[in-house]
Design a protein around this motif. Sequence first.
Motif, PDB file in Angstrom:
ATOM      1  N   GLU A  44      20.828  71.262 -30.643  1.00 53.82           N
ATOM      2  CA  GLU A  44      20.785  71.171 -28.684  1.00 53.82           C
ATOM      3  C   GLU A  44      21.279  69.920 -28.399  1.00 53.82           C
ATOM      4  OE1 GLU A  44      17.960  72.610 -26.180  1.00 53.82           O
ATOM      5  OE2 GLU A  44      19.023  72.482 -24.165  1.00 53.82           O
ATOM      6  N   MET A  45      21.973  69.144 -27.425  1.00 48.96           N
ATOM      7  CA  MET A  45      22.472  67.291 -26.693  1.00 48.96           C
ATOM      8  C   MET A  45      21.667  67.203 -26.010  1.00 48.96           C
ATOM      9  SD  MET A  45      24.044  65.320 -24.493  1.00 48.96           S
ATOM     10  CE  MET A  45      24.669  66.531 -23.868  1.00 48.96           C
ATOM     11  N   TYR A  46      20.814  66.098 -25.865  1.00 46.25           N
ATOM     12  CA  TYR A  46      20.770  65.537 -24.385  1.00 46.25           C
ATOM     13  C   TYR A  46      20.717  64.133 -24.255  1.00 46.25           C
ATOM     14  CZ  TYR A  46      16.293  69.146 -24.037  1.00 46.25           C
ATOM     15  OH  TYR A  46      15.707  70.110 -24.432  1.00 46.25           O
ATOM     16  N   GLY A  47      21.427  64.030 -23.510  1.00 46.01           N
ATOM     17  CA  GLY A  47      22.412  62.440 -23.019  1.00 46.01           C
ATOM     18  C   GLY A  47      21.199  61.747 -22.240  1.00 46.01           C
ATOM     19  N   GLY A  64      13.887  70.078 -31.779  1.00 47.44           N
ATOM     20  CA  GLY A  64      13.897  70.867 -31.793  1.00 47.44           C
ATOM     21  C   GLY A  64      14.103  71.896 -31.171  1.00 47.44           C
ATOM     22  N   HIS A  65      15.052  72.483 -30.732  1.00 48.01           N
ATOM     23  CA  HIS A  65      15.897  72.822 -30.163  1.00 48.01           C
ATOM     24  C   HIS A  65      15.107  74.810 -31.152  1.00 48.01           C
ATOM     25  CE1 HIS A  65      17.647  75.612 -26.611  1.00 48.01           C
ATOM     26  NE2 HIS A  65      18.645  75.860 -28.056  1.00 48.01           N
ATOM     27  N   GLU A  66      14.979  75.878 -29.871  1.00 51.20           N
ATOM     28  CA  GLU A  66      14.139  76.601 -30.359  1.00 51.20           C
ATOM     29  C   GLU A  66      15.678  77.526 -31.020  1.00 51.20           C
ATOM     30  OE1 GLU A  66      14.664  77.056 -27.153  1.00 51.20           O
ATOM     31  OE2 GLU A  66      15.595  78.244 -25.820  1.00 51.20           O
ATOM     32  N   THR A  67      16.864  77.876 -31.639  1.00 45.23           N
ATOM     33  CA  THR A  67      17.623  78.254 -32.154  1.00 45.23           C
ATOM     34  C   THR A  67      18.320  78.115 -33.562  1.00 45.23           C
ATOM     35  OG1 THR A  67      19.165  77.687 -30.860  1.00 45.23           O
ATOM     36  CG2 THR A  67      18.435  79.425 -30.267  1.00 45.23           C
ATOM     37  N   PHE A  68      17.517  76.695 -33.609  1.00 44.13           N
ATOM     38  CA  PHE A  68      17.810  75.831 -34.977  1.00 44.13           C
ATOM     39  C   PHE A  68      16.446  75.077 -35.539  1.00 44.13           C
ATOM     40  CE2 PHE A  68      20.855  74.054 -32.038  1.00 44.13           C
ATOM     41  CZ  PHE A  68      22.195  75.064 -32.394  1.00 44.13           C
ATOM     42  N   PRO A  69      15.901  75.312 -37.178  1.00 37.02           N
ATOM     43  CA  PRO A  69      15.516  75.244 -37.610  1.00 37.02           C
ATOM     44  C   PRO A  69      14.653  73.601 -37.599  1.00 37.02           C
ATOM     45  CG  PRO A  69      17.389  75.727 -39.463  1.00 37.02           C
ATOM     46  CD  PRO A  69      17.409  75.089 -37.549  1.00 37.02           C
ATOM     47  N   THR A  70      14.722  73.081 -36.848  1.00 33.39           N
ATOM     48  CA  THR A  70      14.492  71.582 -37.080  1.00 33.39           C
ATOM     49  C   THR A  70      12.979  71.297 -37.197  1.00 33.39           C
ATOM     50  OG1 THR A  70      15.921  71.458 -34.974  1.00 33.39           O
ATOM     51  CG2 THR A  70      14.203  69.641 -35.115  1.00 33.39           C
ATOM     52  N   TYR A  71      11.911  72.161 -36.922  1.00 38.00           N
ATOM     53  CA  TYR A  71      10.758  72.154 -37.105  1.00 38.00           C
ATOM     54  C   TYR A  71      10.411  72.112 -39.229  1.00 38.00           C
ATOM     55  CZ  TYR A  71       9.198  71.009 -32.472  1.00 38.00           C
ATOM     56  OH  TYR A  71       9.971  70.666 -31.147  1.00 38.00           O
ATOM     57  N   TYR A  95      11.649  80.906 -35.710  1.00 35.95           N
ATOM     58  CA  TYR A  95       9.804  80.822 -36.349  1.00 35.95           C
ATOM     59  C   TYR A  95       9.449  82.819 -36.051  1.00 35.95           C
ATOM     60  CZ  TYR A  95      11.687  75.882 -35.339  1.00 35.95           C
ATOM     61  OH  TYR A  95      12.186  75.090 -35.511  1.00 35.95           O
ATOM     62  N   PRO A  96       9.170  83.392 -36.977  1.00 34.15           N
ATOM     63  CA  PRO A  96       9.000  84.537 -36.704  1.00 34.15           C
ATOM     64  C   PRO A  96       7.209  84.467 -35.774  1.00 34.15           C
ATOM     65  CG  PRO A  96       9.000  83.173 -38.664  1.00 34.15           C
ATOM     66  CD  PRO A  96       9.974  82.824 -38.593  1.00 34.15           C
ATOM     67  N   ASP A  97       6.408  83.297 -36.104  1.00 31.80           N
ATOM     68  CA  ASP A  97       5.444  83.635 -36.085  1.00 31.80           C
ATOM     69  C   ASP A  97       5.588  82.408 -34.738  1.00 31.80           C
ATOM     70  OD1 ASP A  97       4.523  84.996 -37.730  1.00 31.80           O
ATOM     71  OD2 ASP A  97       3.704  83.393 -39.019  1.00 31.80           O
ATOM     72  N   GLY A  98       5.981  82.127 -33.958  1.00 28.66           N
ATOM     73  CA  GLY A  98       6.471  81.006 -33.007  1.00 28.66           C
ATOM     74  C   GLY A  98       6.306  79.398 -34.017  1.00 28.66           C
ATOM     75  N   ILE A  99       6.966  78.942 -32.876  1.00 25.58           N
ATOM     76  CA  ILE A  99       6.858  77.558 -33.388  1.00 25.58           C
ATOM     77  C   ILE A  99       5.561  76.854 -33.658  1.00 25.58           C
ATOM     78  CG2 ILE A  99       7.820  74.944 -31.621  1.00 25.58           C
ATOM     79  CD1 ILE A  99      10.208  76.793 -30.842  1.00 25.58           C
TER      80      ILE A  99
END
Lengths: 237, 237, 237, 237
Positions: free
Chosen positions: A149-152, A194-201, A22-26
């Motif tokens: 990322e996992m959330y449980g 939407g973990h910051e290291t993955f291109p989820t968005y 996310y070069p310009d931010g999420i």
Amino acid sequence: MKVTVWNEFRHEKQDEEVRAVYPDGIHEAIAGFLKEAGFEAGTATLDEPEHGLTEEVLKNTDVLVWWGHMAHGEVSDAIVERVHARVLEGMGLIVLHSGHFSKIFKKLMGTSCDLKWREAGENERLWVVQPNHPIAEGIGETIELEHEEMYGEHFDIPVPDELVFVSWFKGGEVFRSGCVFNRGQGKIFYFRPGHETFPTYYHADVQRVIKNAVNYVAPTKREQPIRGNVQPLESLD
Amino acid sequence: MKVTVWNEFRHEKQDEEVRAVYPDGIHEAIAGFLKEAGFEAGTATLDEPEHGLTEEVLKNTDVLVWWGHMAHGEVSDAIVERVHARVLEGMGLIVLHSGHFSKIFKKLMGTSCDLKWREAGENERLWVVQPNHPIAEGIGETIELEHEEMYGEHFDIPVPDELVFVSWFKGGEVFRSGCVFNRGQGKIFYFRPGHETFPTYYHADVQRVIKNAVNYVAPTKREQPIRGNVQPLESLD
Amino acid sequence: MKVTVWNEFRHEKQDEEVRAVYPDGIHEAIAGFLKEAGFEAGTATLDEPEHGLTEEVLKNTDVLVWWGHMAHGEVSDAIVERVHARVLEGMGLIVLHSGHFSKIFKKLMGTSCDLKWREAGENERLWVVQPNHPIAEGIGETIELEHEEMYGEHFDIPVPDELVFVSWFKGGEVFRSGCVFNRGQGKIFYFRPGHETFPTYYHADVQRVIKNAVNYVAPTKREQPIRGNVQPLESLD
Amino acid sequence: MKVTVWNEFRHEKQDEEVRAVYPDGIHEAIAGFLKEAGFEAGTATLDEPEHGLTEEVLKNTDVLVWWGHMAHGEVSDAIVERVHARVLEGMGLIVLHSGHFSKIFKKLMGTSCDLKWREAGENERLWVVQPNHPIAEGIGETIELEHEEMYGEHFDIPVPDELVFVSWFKGGEVFRSGCVFNRGQGKIFYFRPGHETFPTYYHADVQRVIKNAVNYVAPTKREQPIRGNVQPLESLD
């Protein structure tokens, strides 16, 4: 429809791995696809004065999108009160991923909002469990995310008013991933990915869900309720 | 089952009209009928050290009953945090009447908890709208209260997880009068009646509802959920 | 508390593999652990007159447990009507596994009750998603079943009034596995596990859930609601 | 958006008092204001072939509005099955007033749908209890109806997924008057007012609610869920 996308915007500045995604931010990534969809979308970030959430900005915001993670504690209580008041007044709120631990979400929920987590980059599959829900419009029976990322469970939230998605994780967990809550005149949608290291968005289905959710949590146009001391409407005799 | 009945205990000291109804305080009236029903019931009041809600007392409380009105602001934030933590841990909470505006209820709800009100001594009729609910056990189709303060909608609470009673008031209002909420491991029951100048807590049906509610919100015996960082339960390969 | 365990009792007669697991039928396995727990538990099966569900039997049943699969269509409509009327009158109903497709469950739900399925003997993990629920008392954060049939979403039921368990399956699906529904004076619990070729009903946690559920769906003692034409309770002038 | 307004259309033919209020039938009154609002609205009535609800008509109906009373029993079971299937497939359904006892509503609810009633022409006040709900858009805090039939609790429906209105009646009763239910891909709205001898469907607020509801229960555009036997999405090894 005026949307303000709020991001703490720290990981992107401090961590090259995140900046690569996310070069310009999420916030810019999200505001970008919202604008393409025809929404009037602005942004606000933690390090701006008043975190970019002045009275003026909030007054002109129909739906606020919230992404935060490492700096929840730096969000001032006064701004949290201001956002809280606007939600009760009718502003929609979309809380993304690690925003589960934000002050504003915890204040609106009344619970710890704690959960399980693991950063192993495993795959996540979100299943639609309320198939008639407008937030799932245009979505197939699942959303497939190759790495997240996992959330449980147990996710310490009140029972959602509407449960739209439940996630399956390869490591063995499940999670209530798409939840609607009503508070005052406002509507809130929590969406897990939407973990910051993955291109989820950048994922088409994730974008579709967020766009659907903006429409869904948009304010209902009504006068504010009357409260306090009132005279009877009928004779008491 | 250990019940602690908390009362701010101010009206009874300051106002002869109230003292005439509850000479030993609302807390003693409530603790009295709970003891008669076989519950182990203690009391705690605002002016005791730590408002009578020490760590020790709360640790040994299964269900806390809360009555407050004129002195909500005097309840210390630290004690509110302590009660909040115990509810999330599993302690049941019954919030009565004007307790709708207590710090603890507002914190658990996430909303303003505001409402309409009128002190005209009109009659109130509570209708059972979930007839299979254990809190309505032994109650007829209505509870009739000859004189009560009116509370009217819109009551600014989250959508209740269970709606047991809806009140009719002669002056023309309705109210969601018996509401269950789940928060963390805890259960909360809000019950509307109980203005300090009326003998509401001597009414057999009101007592029955409170006794039923004590049983209903009692803690479920389970280990606390595990949260935080976890290892996968299944192979990630 | 009087429990009647109903089983169509066909697989056990026709299929040696099933008989090896439940030599006396699934109903006897379930009635057995209920009796050990102190419940008064009888059984009834499809091939008995009136399927064993006479007016007399149902009148004396507080909670009915239902297991059926291959012979749903042979259950007479008249008996379904009779059971339906008793549920609305207050009798608790626990529907197990393939009972999701029974006439009585579909009639109470108003939907198709269809789902995805696969018989591959994969492992199932039921997560507790409402940790304060009495049906989860004594259960850890998961129930682990080594081999089960898979049921997957979307499960075509109304939104459950309470969602207690969500299942994870190795093959990638999730399922709302423990659901409470209110209908009339009655309470219904649907519980997913229990394929006939696996020893699921001997599993301590599964037995615990069913025992908890019997207590939870037991009738609330109240008079039947009054309906039809009524006189006003207040003056209409 | 295609709306079909169904009316049994008997009272208007048989009873001059009703005809005086709705000379062309309740269906024409409702279709009239829907057309003015820009909806494509047709009508269908009991005495037409297939009650006017052919496969073709239903296939081309996004939202079906239902008014019936004296002739519920004359609606053929086959047509009820057809409407039921279309609701599960996604068609919205708005059930008005005495439609609470229609075959289609009872089938979708799974309960008796019985209630209390009185024809005394008393006034009714509908309170908005979920103020952020789109069905209440543009509505003040109450809807005031000068003369209506009374419906009172307990209304034997499942717990509504969303409760928008609660009615107050002068004679002392309350009623859950605006209720949303989800069934399959479909959404259902039950709205209480509309006795045939009163001009309720000419009331601006009542019209607004019905127009809002048409938009609210309109189908969500998604593919139908996949059900039945499926292959695993992940390796079972």
